[in-house]
Design an enzyme around this catalytic site. Structure first.
Site, PDB file in Angstrom:
ATOM      1  N   HIS A 124     -10.420  -2.443  11.547  1.00  0.00           N
ATOM      2  CA  HIS A 124      -9.316  -3.288  11.037  1.00  0.00           C
ATOM      3  C   HIS A 124      -9.054  -4.384  12.074  1.00  0.00           C
ATOM      4  CE1 HIS A 124      -4.865  -3.346   9.421  1.00  0.00           C
ATOM      5  NE2 HIS A 124      -5.607  -4.254   8.834  1.00  0.00           N
ATOM      6  N   ASN A 134      -0.665 -17.816  22.465  1.00  0.00           N
ATOM      7  CA  ASN A 134      -1.489 -16.623  22.720  1.00  0.00           C
ATOM      8  C   ASN A 134      -2.859 -17.005  23.282  1.00  0.00           C
ATOM      9  OD1 ASN A 134       0.591 -14.970  21.854  1.00  0.00           O
ATOM     10  ND2 ASN A 134      -0.152 -14.874  19.735  1.00  0.00           N
ATOM     11  N   LYS A 190      -9.666  -2.463   1.755  1.00  0.00           N
ATOM     12  CA  LYS A 190      -9.395  -1.324   2.622  1.00  0.00           C
ATOM     13  C   LYS A 190     -10.172  -0.080   2.178  1.00  0.00           C
ATOM     14  CE  LYS A 190      -6.894  -3.571   5.490  1.00  0.00           C
ATOM     15  NZ  LYS A 190      -5.723  -4.260   5.169  1.00  0.00           N
ATOM     16  N   SER A 205      -1.173  -3.561  10.331  1.00  0.00           N
ATOM     17  CA  SER A 205      -0.813  -4.455   9.232  1.00  0.00           C
ATOM     18  C   SER A 205       0.442  -5.248   9.580  1.00  0.00           C
ATOM     19  CB  SER A 205      -0.574  -3.634   7.966  1.00  0.00           C
ATOM     20  OG  SER A 205      -1.747  -2.910   7.658  1.00  0.00           O
ATOM     21  N   ALA A 206       0.395  -6.536   9.239  1.00  0.00           N
ATOM     22  CA  ALA A 206       1.524  -7.446   9.476  1.00  0.00           C
ATOM     23  C   ALA A 206       1.922  -7.513  10.949  1.00  0.00           C
ATOM     24  CB  ALA A 206       2.718  -7.085   8.591  1.00  0.00           C
ATOM     25  N   CYS A 207       0.924  -7.450  11.840  1.00  0.00           N
ATOM     26  CA  CYS A 207       1.192  -7.569  13.282  1.00  0.00           C
ATOM     27  C   CYS A 207       0.435  -8.720  13.925  1.00  0.00           C
ATOM     28  CB  CYS A 207       0.884  -6.263  13.984  1.00  0.00           C
ATOM     29  SG  CYS A 207       2.062  -4.956  13.572  1.00  0.00           S
ATOM     30  N   TYR A 261      -1.759  -3.532  -6.791  1.00  0.00           N
ATOM     31  CA  TYR A 261      -1.464  -4.309  -5.609  1.00  0.00           C
ATOM     32  C   TYR A 261      -2.522  -4.239  -4.501  1.00  0.00           C
ATOM     33  CZ  TYR A 261       1.087  -6.917  -2.268  1.00  0.00           C
ATOM     34  OH  TYR A 261       1.446  -7.904  -1.406  1.00  0.00           O
ATOM     35  N   GLY A 262      -2.909  -5.382  -3.981  1.00  0.00           N
ATOM     36  CA  GLY A 262      -3.690  -5.558  -2.742  1.00  0.00           C
ATOM     37  C   GLY A 262      -4.594  -4.396  -2.394  1.00  0.00           C
ATOM     38  N   GLY A 263      -4.329  -3.809  -1.242  1.00  0.00           N
ATOM     39  CA  GLY A 263      -5.181  -2.762  -0.701  1.00  0.00           C
ATOM     40  C   GLY A 263      -5.298  -1.526  -1.583  1.00  0.00           C
ATOM     41  N   ARG A 276       2.053 -12.218  -0.590  1.00  0.00           N
ATOM     42  CA  ARG A 276       0.738 -12.580  -0.044  1.00  0.00           C
ATOM     43  C   ARG A 276       0.154 -13.813  -0.712  1.00  0.00           C
ATOM     44  NH1 ARG A 276      -1.573  -8.906   4.100  1.00  0.00           N
ATOM     45  NH2 ARG A 276       0.074  -7.383   4.284  1.00  0.00           N
ATOM     46  N   ASN A 320       6.400  -8.491   1.875  1.00  0.00           N
ATOM     47  CA  ASN A 320       4.945  -8.297   1.865  1.00  0.00           C
ATOM     48  C   ASN A 320       4.282  -9.173   0.798  1.00  0.00           C
ATOM     49  OD1 ASN A 320       2.535  -7.074   2.836  1.00  0.00           O
ATOM     50  ND2 ASN A 320       2.526  -5.673   1.088  1.00  0.00           N
ATOM     51  N   ARG A 356       3.151  -3.797  17.802  1.00  0.00           N
ATOM     52  CA  ARG A 356       4.505  -4.332  17.835  1.00  0.00           C
ATOM     53  C   ARG A 356       5.331  -3.382  18.685  1.00  0.00           C
ATOM     54  NH1 ARG A 356       7.013  -7.895  13.921  1.00  0.00           N
ATOM     55  NH2 ARG A 356       5.168  -8.507  12.778  1.00  0.00           N
ATOM     56  N   ASP A 382      -9.146  -9.785   9.022  1.00  0.00           N
ATOM     57  CA  ASP A 382      -8.652  -8.442   8.706  1.00  0.00           C
ATOM     58  C   ASP A 382      -9.655  -7.323   8.982  1.00  0.00           C
ATOM     59  OD1 ASP A 382      -6.293  -7.048   7.667  1.00  0.00           O
ATOM     60  OD2 ASP A 382      -7.526  -6.494   5.951  1.00  0.00           O
ATOM     61  N   ARG A 427       0.835  -1.194   0.000  1.00  0.00           N
ATOM     62  CA  ARG A 427       0.000   0.000   0.000  1.00  0.00           C
ATOM     63  C   ARG A 427       0.876   1.252   0.000  1.00  0.00           C
ATOM     64  NH1 ARG A 427      -1.814   0.769   4.327  1.00  0.00           N
ATOM     65  NH2 ARG A 427      -1.102  -1.054   5.472  1.00  0.00           N
ATOM     66  N   THR A 446      -3.973 -12.414  11.105  1.00  0.00           N
ATOM     67  CA  THR A 446      -4.257 -13.695  10.461  1.00  0.00           C
ATOM     68  C   THR A 446      -3.821 -14.840  11.369  1.00  0.00           C
ATOM     69  OG1 THR A 446      -3.966 -12.693   8.288  1.00  0.00           O
ATOM     70  CG2 THR A 446      -3.834 -15.095   8.390  1.00  0.00           C
ATOM     71  N   ASN A 447      -2.644 -14.677  11.979  1.00  0.00           N
ATOM     72  CA  ASN A 447      -2.147 -15.731  12.856  1.00  0.00           C
ATOM     73  C   ASN A 447      -3.056 -15.958  14.054  1.00  0.00           C
ATOM     74  OD1 ASN A 447       0.759 -16.958  12.291  1.00  0.00           O
ATOM     75  ND2 ASN A 447       0.596 -14.949  11.338  1.00  0.00           N
TER      76      ASN A 447
HETATM   77  P1  GTP Z   1      -2.218  -7.724   7.439  1.00  0.00           P
HETATM   78  O1  GTP Z   1      -2.747  -8.758   6.535  1.00  0.00           O
HETATM   79  O2  GTP Z   1      -1.128  -6.904   6.822  1.00  0.00           O
HETATM   80  O3  GTP Z   1      -3.273  -6.849   8.034  1.00  0.00           O
HETATM   81  O4  GTP Z   1      -1.392  -8.483   8.626  1.00  0.00           O
HETATM   82  P2  GTP Z   1      -1.806  -9.376   9.880  1.00  0.00           P
HETATM   83  O5  GTP Z   1      -2.093  -8.485  11.050  1.00  0.00           O
HETATM   84  O6  GTP Z   1      -2.849 -10.364   9.525  1.00  0.00           O
HETATM   85  O7  GTP Z   1      -0.424 -10.118  10.254  1.00  0.00           O
HETATM   86  P3  GTP Z   1      -0.012 -11.671  10.181  1.00  0.00           P
HETATM   87  O8  GTP Z   1      -0.868 -12.540  11.059  1.00  0.00           O
HETATM   88  O9  GTP Z   1       0.063 -12.063   8.766  1.00  0.00           O
HETATM   89  O10 GTP Z   1       1.442 -11.630  10.815  1.00  0.00           O
HETATM   90  C1  GTP Z   1       2.485 -10.889  10.294  1.00  0.00           C
HETATM   91  C2  GTP Z   1       3.798 -11.340  10.832  1.00  0.00           C
HETATM   92  O11 GTP Z   1       3.800 -11.381  12.260  1.00  0.00           O
HETATM   93  C3  GTP Z   1       4.174 -12.745  10.367  1.00  0.00           C
HETATM   94  O12 GTP Z   1       5.531 -12.759   9.989  1.00  0.00           O
HETATM   95  C4  GTP Z   1       3.970 -13.594  11.602  1.00  0.00           C
HETATM   96  O13 GTP Z   1       4.817 -14.708  11.619  1.00  0.00           O
HETATM   97  C5  GTP Z   1       4.262 -12.625  12.742  1.00  0.00           C
HETATM   98  N1  GTP Z   1       3.490 -13.002  13.968  1.00  0.00           N
HETATM   99  C6  GTP Z   1       2.166 -13.244  14.049  1.00  0.00           C
HETATM  100  N2  GTP Z   1       1.801 -13.599  15.299  1.00  0.00           N
HETATM  101  C7  GTP Z   1       2.935 -13.574  16.042  1.00  0.00           C
HETATM  102  C8  GTP Z   1       3.223 -13.838  17.422  1.00  0.00           C
HETATM  103  O14 GTP Z   1       2.356 -14.176  18.228  1.00  0.00           O
HETATM  104  N3  GTP Z   1       4.520 -13.684  17.817  1.00  0.00           N
HETATM  105  C9  GTP Z   1       5.510 -13.302  16.956  1.00  0.00           C
HETATM  106  N4  GTP Z   1       6.745 -13.175  17.429  1.00  0.00           N
HETATM  107  N5  GTP Z   1       5.278 -13.060  15.637  1.00  0.00           N
HETATM  108  C10 GTP Z   1       4.009 -13.186  15.196  1.00  0.00           C
HETATM  109  C1  SPV Z   2      -2.833  -4.563   5.267  1.00  0.00           C
HETATM  110  O1  SPV Z   2      -1.842  -3.956   4.829  1.00  0.00           O
HETATM  111  O2  SPV Z   2      -3.364  -4.269   6.367  1.00  0.00           O
HETATM  112  C2  SPV Z   2      -3.398  -5.690   4.511  1.00  0.00           C
HETATM  113  C3  SPV Z   2      -2.945  -5.883   3.131  1.00  0.00           C
HETATM  114  O3  SPV Z   2      -4.263  -6.385   5.005  1.00  0.00           O
HETATM  115  S1  SPV Z   2      -3.728  -4.803   2.021  1.00  0.00           S
HETATM  116  O4  SPV Z   2      -4.895  -5.465   1.474  1.00  0.00           O
HETATM  117  O5  SPV Z   2      -2.763  -4.520   0.950  1.00  0.00           O
HETATM  118  O6  SPV Z   2      -4.124  -3.601   2.714  1.00  0.00           O
HETATM  119 MN    MN Z   3      -4.788  -5.602   7.125  1.00  0.00          MN
END
Ligand code: GTP
Ligand code: SPV
Ligand code: MN
Length: 599
Positions: free
Chosen positions: A245, A513, A225, A267-269, A216-218, A386, A384, A417, A296, A88, A272-273
């Site tokens: 979000h 967690n 988004k 994002s990426a925090c 790309y994506g978002g 996907r 990033n 984070r 998301d 994004r 999904t996990n």
């Molecule tokens: P967006 O799709 O961008 O909104 O991201 P998201 O919030 O869904 O993040 P996602 O679950 O894809 O995790 C992003 C990164 O964080 C990955 O590299 C994971 O491995 C890492 N991660 C997720 N959960 C944990 C956790 O509990 N501990 C640690 N250390 N890393 C984590």
């Molecule tokens: C984010 O960045 O929070 C995502 C990926 O979930 S995107 O769809 O590109 O916004």
């Molecule tokens: Mn997101």
């Protein structure tokens, strides 16, 4: 856009579906866009398998998609985006409201006329020689009163293929749009994929989005988004609901009770996990289960009983590939074994997708750019990169995700984070404090947006890049939910990313967690002990189950401790942040900050 009647005489081959709709407003808009962009053909998407197969064949032929190993990954494809178009672009994303103040300091702003003029100049003739796809889509279960529809017009078949997975797209959505008569208008073109000719603009007062120059994506999947957060948050403010979000998950205890939790992480925090969490063995054996509703985006509104009810407006996952492994997220890995689109990952010698942290014993030979893999030149998969996959392929996908009424939310979790300062978990004392906890959220930046990575910034409620209006008004809106008859969820804050002096994460995270979620649910039920501190309630010693994991003294102190001096500095910084919004910032939130600031 102001197309004249003369412009409307422009003609292109019309293909797909019924070749139009029963809604004159939609037909007129499509005709206006065609007159401006001048495509060779117009394709009305019906969402059928036949349509998808034909599109896929087209994309394989022109190199937009590459077929992956059919034996290991049936029906799956790799897309390599332009190397300058991988995330994004927040500096090129605008909210165009009549009054600058309504967009707030949290958004880039342009006057609507200026925004339209800028965008329409870019769109002028941009689809010549290309097919223009008309994508009717529904965000949320097709029969839910909480769902909202939109139509995206795009010249990217990759966007069509992704929207087909990420939304309820095609004939049923069109039928709902024809019935309701209203829809969000999203116009998208990949243009020249030139970063200097790229803008993502939102016109919330007109329920309109214009996006140019990125595939790309978002930036390009406008249901996500752009619609489900920026436009929807604006609508939600005036209609009394919330567009967030947030992931949504259900936690089923051994007694068979399920509690639903919504969590906002940037994002990426880790959304999904967490959404797909697999309980640690001891919990699994005892009968705990985790159900995925969404990973998301969450739309919530108060139900008749005063509780907040949530739906996931999406139908698929657009998840971060790197770090996804059998150990970290087995549900995600199981989901993406077939019928998946991978974007910007590496590939192995036998044409399987590969990324850093996959940990399956294989090695990449081609990197995400399509070049021979050379570790000296960076990772094989873009950080990033996907996967796009239907939620139905996820083993933990909850049948309740399709419930038109949504699920009742017991707890809202905010998190970021934070390498230092912030403990593993704390509980807000009431709703107002919870809103402050969300408003004060900070997080280190990630690869999900272009720019520096690892810089701490304020990202209130993980909505900094996504709130379609002034944050001060957004916090007022949040505060307004605390009213007579409301049965609001408890609010918590978590930090999975606290680091020790050696720079390593102190908390094992992922499946573990669940221990933190268990404590939250016990708190909701009034069954777990906590220690009150000025920042909120921390788990009392022994209240959070640590059986089976070892934490050294440093870890225990940092994960469960409260550093008064450091928090004093943090609260001073939170106060300065709230002041950036001027007099529009609700006094109740400033008072709450003041209440705690002295610690
Ligand atoms: P967006 O799709 O961008 O909104 O991201 P998201 O919030 O869904 O993040 P996602 O679950 O894809 O995790 C992003 C990164 O964080 C990955 O590299 C994971 O491995 C890492 N991660 C997720 N959960 C944990 C956790 O509990 N501990 C640690 N250390 N890393 C984590
Ligand atoms: C984010 O960045 O929070 C995502 C990926 O979930 S995107 O769809 O590109 O916004
Ligand atoms: Mn997101």
């Amino acid at each position: 856009m102001n197309a004249s009647t003369q412009d409307l005489s422009f003609s292109a081959t019309v293909e797909g579906g019924a070749g139009g709709s029963r809604l004159p407003a939609l037909n007129d808009w499509v005709a206006q866009v065609a007159a401006l962009t001048r495509p060779a053909a117009i394709h009305w998407c019906d969402g059928s398998d036949a349509e998808n197969e034909a599109l896929t064949a087209r994309m394989l032929a022109d190199g937009t998609l590459h077929k992956l190993n059919e034996e290991t990954h049936p029906g799956s494809y790799l897309h390599r985006s332009h190397p300058d178009d991988v995330a994004r672009v927040e500096h090129l994303t605008f909210v165009c409201t009549t009054h600058h103040e309504d967009a707030g300091p949290n958004n880039n702003w342009m006057a609507p006329e200026e925004g339209h003029a800028e965008m329409d100049a870019l769109f002028d003739g941009c689809m010549q020689g290309r097919t223009m796809y008309v994508i009717p889509y529904c965000m949320g279960p097709i029969d839910s009163p909480l769902s909202r529809c939109g139509v995206e017009i795009t010249d990217s078949p990759y966007v069509v293929a992704n929207m087909r997975i990420m939304t309820r797209m095609g004939a049923p959505a069109l039928a709902r749009i024809e019935r309701e008569g209203t829809f969000v208008k999203g116009l998208h073109s990949i243009g020249e994929l030139d970063p200097n000719r790229r803008f993502i603009m939102h016109f919330p007062e007109e329920l309109t989005i214009k996006s140019y120059g990125s595939g790309y994506g978002g930036n390009a999947l406008l249901g996500k988004k752009c619609h489900a957060l920026r436009i929807a948050s604006h609508q939600a403010k005036s209609e009394g609901w919330l567009a967030e979000h947030m992931l949504i998950l259900g936690i089923e205890n051994p007694q068979g009770e399920t509690h639903y939790v919504a969590a906002a992480f940037p994002s990426a925090c880790g959304k999904t996990n967490l959404a797909m969490l697999i309980p640690p063995e001891g919990y699994r054996n005892a009968g705990w289960k985790v159900w995925t509703i969404g990973d998301d985006i969450c739309w919530m509104r108060p139900g008749a009983d005063g509780r907040l009810y949530a739906i996931n407006p999406e139908a698929g996952f657009f998840g971060v590939a790197p770090g996804t492994s059998r150990n970290s997220n087995a549900n995600a890995l199981a989901s993406i074994q077939s019928s998946t689109i991978f974007t910007n990952v590496g590939v192995t010698a036998d044409n399987q997708p590969w990324w850093e942290g996959l940990e399956n014993g294989q090695t990449p030979v081609i990197d995400w750019r399509g070049n021979p893999y050379d570790p000296a030149k960076g990772p094989a998969a873009h950080p990033n990169s996907r996967f796009t996959v239907s939620a139905k392929q996820c083993p933990s996908y909850s049948p309740m995700a399709e419930d038109p009424q949504g699920v009742p939310i017991s707890a809202i979790v905010f998190g970021g984070r934070r390498a230092s300062l912030v403990p593993l978990v704390f509980e807000a004392r009431d709703w107002t404090h919870g809103v402050l906890v969300g408003a004060a959220m900070g997080s280190e930046t990630t690869a999900a947006a272009t720019g520096a990575v690892g810089v701490m910034r304020r990202d209130p409620m993980a909505m900094k890049p996504f709130c379609g209006y002034n944050f001060a008004d957004y916090f007022s809106h949040w505060l307004s939910f605390d009213k007579e008859g409301a049965q609001l969820p408890k609010v918590f804050h978590v930090n999975w990313f606290r680091k020790g002096d050696n720079g390593k994460f102190l908390w094992p995270g992922f499946g573990d967690n669940l221990r933190v979620l268990e404590w939250m649910i016990q708190r909701v039920k009034g069954e777990a002990d906590a220690v009150e501190t000025p920042i909120g309630a921390l788990p009392a010693e022994g209240a959070l189950n640590l059986d089976g994991i070892t934490l050294d003294e440093e870890a225990k102190a940092k994960l469960f401790g409260f550093d008064r001096a450091a928090w004093e500095a943090e609260f001073a910084s939170i106060g300065e942040y709230l002041d950036e919004y001027g007099p529009r910032m609700p006094q109740a939130l400033k008072d709450e900050q003041q209440r705690i600031a002295g610690l």
